[in-house]
Design an enzyme around this catalytic site. Sequence first.
Site, PDB file in Angstrom:
ATOM      1  N   ALA A 188      14.342  18.654 -24.139  1.00 58.26           N
ATOM      2  CA  ALA A 188      13.148  18.444 -23.311  1.00 58.26           C
ATOM      3  C   ALA A 188      13.105  19.399 -22.123  1.00 58.26           C
ATOM      4  O   ALA A 188      12.097  19.471 -21.425  1.00 58.26           O
ATOM      5  CB  ALA A 188      13.091  17.001 -22.814  1.00 58.26           C
ATOM      6  N   HIS A 218       4.435  24.906 -25.251  1.00 58.95           N
ATOM      7  CA  HIS A 218       4.242  23.805 -24.305  1.00 58.95           C
ATOM      8  C   HIS A 218       4.066  24.461 -22.946  1.00 58.95           C
ATOM      9  O   HIS A 218       4.983  24.557 -22.140  1.00 58.95           O
ATOM     10  CB  HIS A 218       5.454  22.870 -24.308  1.00 58.95           C
TER      11      HIS A 218
END
Length: 316
Positions: free
Chosen positions: A121, A178
Amino acid sequence: MICSTRKVAIIGTGFVGASAGYSIVNQNIVDELVLIDVNRERAYGEVMDLQHCVDFTTSRTKVRLGSYEDCKNMDIIIVTAGGPPKPGQTRLDTLEISAKIAKSIVHEVMKTGFSGIFLVASNPVDIITYLIWKESGLPRNQVLGTGTSLDSSRLKSILSEHIDVDPRSIQGYTMGEHGDSQFVAWSHLTIGGKPFMQILEEHKEKYSGIDLDEITDQVRKAGFEILNRKGTTYYGIGNAIAYITRSIFNDDYKIIAVSTVLDGEYGMKDVCMGVPAIITRSGVKEVVELRLTEDEMEKFRHSEQILKEHMAIIGL
């Protein structure tokens, strides 16, 4: 990777790691959760806090403080450690410091003989996921990032305000980085199984105020809107991490927009980007290749170019 006990370690107990731990404990996803951080006092504080949740959950998750030595027996290692962007920075601006942290983590983990799944992450998540895959030597299916899973959730949430349906009745994805070069695959977005572009065509007056570019921009900027107001984001990504973790353990074959190593899919290689993929107990079972429009493919290739330019900065 078959085992009777579900074991997860979270490396990095800042806001994101702690939120992921909280979601995992409350959803009873694992039997054992180990928290690891260079700041052991902070990590131990999070351990204690999570342990005190047990009376209010449906089953007990054993939460404990750990070290890299514990990684050998873990099924999944969640990496959240990294340098968060400061106001005015993009996720890519944190690359060099996050890359150094990620390299040190993966080397320590692999020394233990770890052979499970890395779920990443840490931002910029696409490049850090690729770096961890390269440094670990694990098969590509065993290293994945949260990718555009959260962006796709944001898309559904924002769009539901215009269409007045539950976000979970909207099926669609943002793809690519992202980050700022992500795009929405509008050609494959459906509501209750009906193509969204068809809905717009059939109800031009009702939905005349919907601007697809504006919605895409809202999705792209959502994280920084939160950052500017409260300093950082963590609830959404914490839940995304828990969601992916549960899908892995349950062998769900659920399709989630994760960051995975592309090896010819969409005509791309040697890069990680957010794409819909089938998630199973082995990690990424298969990348789902959507038939994108020419405009969408152009945006996808632009995203690839941006990522590869930044990958070159750290020698990838």
